[in-house]
Scaffold this motif. Structure first.
Motif, short mmCIF file in Angstrom:
data_model
loop_
_atom_site.label_atom_id
_atom_site.label_comp_id
_atom_site.label_asym_id
_atom_site.label_seq_id
_atom_site.Cartn_x
_atom_site.Cartn_y
_atom_site.Cartn_z
N VAL A 126 5.99 -28.13 21.11
CA VAL A 126 6.80 -27.93 22.32
C VAL A 126 7.34 -26.52 22.32
CG1 VAL A 126 8.77 -28.70 23.66
CG2 VAL A 126 7.38 -30.37 22.42
N GLN A 127 7.07 -25.80 23.41
CA GLN A 127 7.54 -24.42 23.57
C GLN A 127 8.52 -24.35 24.74
OE1 GLN A 127 4.37 -21.76 24.61
NE2 GLN A 127 5.53 -19.90 24.16
N THR A 128 9.65 -23.65 24.57
CA THR A 128 10.65 -23.50 25.62
C THR A 128 10.53 -22.11 26.23
OG1 THR A 128 12.17 -25.00 24.50
CG2 THR A 128 13.11 -23.56 26.17
N LEU A 129 10.45 -22.04 27.57
CA LEU A 129 10.27 -20.79 28.30
C LEU A 129 11.38 -20.60 29.32
CD1 LEU A 129 6.46 -21.23 29.08
CD2 LEU A 129 7.45 -19.97 27.16
N ASN A 130 11.68 -19.34 29.65
CA ASN A 130 12.67 -19.04 30.68
C ASN A 130 11.99 -19.00 32.04
OD1 ASN A 130 14.85 -18.66 28.88
ND2 ASN A 130 14.16 -16.55 28.45
N LEU A 133 11.89 -24.08 31.02
CA LEU A 133 10.67 -24.88 31.12
C LEU A 133 10.22 -25.23 29.71
CD1 LEU A 133 9.01 -22.44 33.59
CD2 LEU A 133 9.23 -24.85 34.15
N THR A 134 9.65 -26.43 29.55
CA THR A 134 9.05 -26.79 28.26
C THR A 134 7.56 -27.03 28.47
OG1 THR A 134 9.57 -29.14 28.59
CG2 THR A 134 11.14 -27.82 27.31
N VAL A 135 6.77 -26.53 27.52
CA VAL A 135 5.32 -26.72 27.55
C VAL A 135 4.92 -27.46 26.29
CG1 VAL A 135 3.07 -25.59 27.63
CG2 VAL A 135 5.01 -24.58 28.86
N VAL A 144 2.72 -21.47 35.08
CA VAL A 144 2.94 -21.67 33.65
C VAL A 144 1.74 -22.36 33.01
CG1 VAL A 144 4.38 -22.84 31.94
CG2 VAL A 144 5.45 -21.68 33.87
N ALA A 145 1.20 -23.34 33.70
CA ALA A 145 0.03 -24.07 33.16
C ALA A 145 -1.16 -23.15 33.00
CB ALA A 145 -0.31 -25.25 34.07
N ASN A 146 -1.44 -22.30 34.01
CA ASN A 146 -2.58 -21.38 33.94
C ASN A 146 -2.41 -20.35 32.84
OD1 ASN A 146 -4.20 -22.46 35.97
ND2 ASN A 146 -3.17 -21.30 37.58
N TYR A 170 8.82 -16.22 34.90
CA TYR A 170 7.71 -16.65 35.75
C TYR A 170 8.04 -16.60 37.25
CZ TYR A 170 5.59 -18.22 31.41
OH TYR A 170 5.08 -18.25 30.14
N ALA A 171 9.32 -16.39 37.59
CA ALA A 171 9.73 -16.37 38.98
C ALA A 171 10.72 -15.25 39.22
CB ALA A 171 10.32 -17.70 39.38
#
Length: 505
Positions: A493-497, A484-486, A464-466, A501-502
């Protein structure tokens, strides 16, 4: 006032970019024999001295260091003063010029006899003919060039070499006595270090970096070397100091004419290669008359004669459509759009150049691409939407995605350009292919999305970071590891499922 014109005429003595008017401060001190102010004109290059009789090596005007004032300069003086038995002209503010260096006073010629100090054992010769320079075995030192008739040089004595008599100069150099005579008419200061410029030389700053725009000293000039130092393994002489900074040239482009050696004898650079002007230059000598050409290989009205030397910066193939062939050309440093053919060059010296392209690339750059030529490019553009929808794109690093996006944008530009060449189209196609191959994004494989191991969680955070161009510390799990939050650098702040990513093995 020092005449600006006079200083410009002797600027090699003062150093590059130092042809500036220097003001000698007028004082009310009474001179020994003259009262009031007189105008003196220098007949020789002259040092500035303090009232103690010692040289003033820090004489400055407008923040510029003036180590020597040139022959022909005109100054105001308060008159004569005797210091330690030597006559000087007072030029104000505690500064003096030796009277022996003065040619006229108020327009009248004077002939001040030099009264040397007790420790002044300077002996000089004046060349009566152009003279070669020899080593202690009587072999000519070609890199030292030819010393000109009328030059005054300090010498240390005479020596017989193979039955012939020579004057011994500094740095183990000699000239034949038949080409010179002993003179005291033009005194040379004991501590002057004079250097001859034997190759065209670039001017550098005190860190060994060439000035931009480039400054050059032309072969044949003579300068006072203020000091020397080693920069990154190469010796340099300082020849000036102006508002732009210190001015240095490579010692390999010089020979010592007279005075104190500033570089240890065992470290003197090898300057026997007289074909090289500067290690950072490439010099082309023309073997025949020629015109110059444009970047498209078209002849211009500009021309050079056979034997002319030009600095060149690039070697490349250019397609000549009228001849249906590619030919090698050198790019001129003096004309950003000018070229000369390699075939007219007799010799190349200095930094070697290799062709920056191939003859085939030159051909492709000279042919406009047709619609059929652009067909592969069209297919790559059409594929872009599917590529961007894939995990290989979406989960690739941000830099890889940006590279692909840029390649597609350029491909679209080349596809729509009516004048795009085959080389333009081929390069655009190759860029898309390369960028697409670098899209290696993929989901992290886990055993159970609802129960991640520590290692699996770390892999997901790293991915997610990359992908989002942030650090791992800016990514966090929440909502029972379902999301996940970025947090971006600006606080957004962005919310991801996690499932984006997996995936389960």
């Amino acid at each position: 006032m020092v005449s600006a014109a006079a200083l410009m005429a002797v600027s090699p003595v003062l150093g590059a970019s130092q042809a500036t008017t220097v003001q000698a401060v007028t004082t009310s001190k009474k001179a020994k024999t003259n009262s009031g102010t007189v105008t003196i004109v220098l007949g020789h290059n002259a040092y500035i001295y303090l009232k103690s009789g010692k040289r003033n090596t820090n004489y400055k005007y407008q923040n510029k260091l003036w180590s020597v004032i040139g022959k022909g300069a005109s100054l105001k003086s308060a008159g004569l003063k005797t210091i330690n038995g030597v006559d000087y002209y007072d030029i104000g503010d505690g500064n003096y010029i030796k009277a022996a260096n003065v040619a006229t006073v108020d327009g009248k010629k004077v002939n001040h006899k030099s009264t040397p100090a007790k420790d002044d054992n300077t002996k000089t010769i004046k060349l009566t003919h152009n003279a070669y320079v020899y080593n202690n075995k009587g072999v000519r030192i070609k890199s030292a060039g030819t010393l000109k008739k009328g030059t005054t040089i300090k010498y240390t004595g005479t020596k017989k070499i193979k039955g012939k008599k020579y004057f011994a100069l500094a740095n183990n150099q000699f000239v034949k006595t038949a080409n010179a005579k002993v003179t005291s008419d033009e005194p040379v200061q004991d501590d002057t270090t004079m250097i001859n410029i034997i190759k065209n030389s670039i001017v550098y700053d005190g860190n060994g970096q060439a000035y931009d725009p480039q400054q050059k000293i032309i072969k044949g000039a003579q300068y006072v070397a203020l000091k020397a130092k080693n920069i990154d393994g190469k010796w340099y002489y300082m020849i000036g100091n102006s508002e732009d900074g210190e001015q240095w040239i490579k010692a390999v482009n010089t020979t010592l004419a007279s005075g104190k050696a500033l570089i240890p004898e065992d470290e003197l650079p090898n300057n026997n290669d007289t074909t090289s002007d500067d290690q950072d230059d490439t010099i082309a000598t023309l073997g025949q008359d020629t015109v110059t050409y444009t970047a498209n290989g078209k002849a211009t009205t500009n021309s050079f004669e056979s034997g002319h030397r030009v600095r060149v910066t690039e070697l490349r193939y250019i397609w000549e459509a009228d001849k249906n062939q590619a030919e090698l050309f050198y790019k001129l440093a003096s004309d950003k759009n000018g070229y000369i053919k390699q075939s007219v060059v007799a010799t190349i010296s200095g930094k070697p150049l290799n062709a920056v392209n191939t003859s085939e690339e030159a051909r492709l750059s000279g042919v406009v691409a047709t619609a059929n030529d652009k067909a592969p490019l069209s297919a790559a553009i059409a594929e872009a939407n599917n590529v961007k929808a894939s995990d290989s794109y979406k989960l690739a690093t941000k830099s890889a995605r940006d590279a692909y996006d840029s390649a597609i944008t350029n491909a679209q530009t080349m596809f729509g350009a009516k004048t795009a060449t085959l080389l333009d189209v081929n390069n655009a196609q190759a860029a898309v292919t390369k960028a697409k191959a670098a899209l290696n994004g993929a989901k992290v494989r886990v055993g159970n999305l609802g129960s991640l191991t520590a290692s699996e969680a770390d892999q997901i955070i790293a991915l997610v970071a990359n992908v989002n161009g942030v650090t791992a510390s800016q990514v966090q799990f929440n909502n029972g590891n379902a999301n996940l939050t970025v947090t971006s650098n600006n606080g957004f702040v962005q919310t991801l499922n996690v499932s984006d990513y997996a995936t389960v093995n």
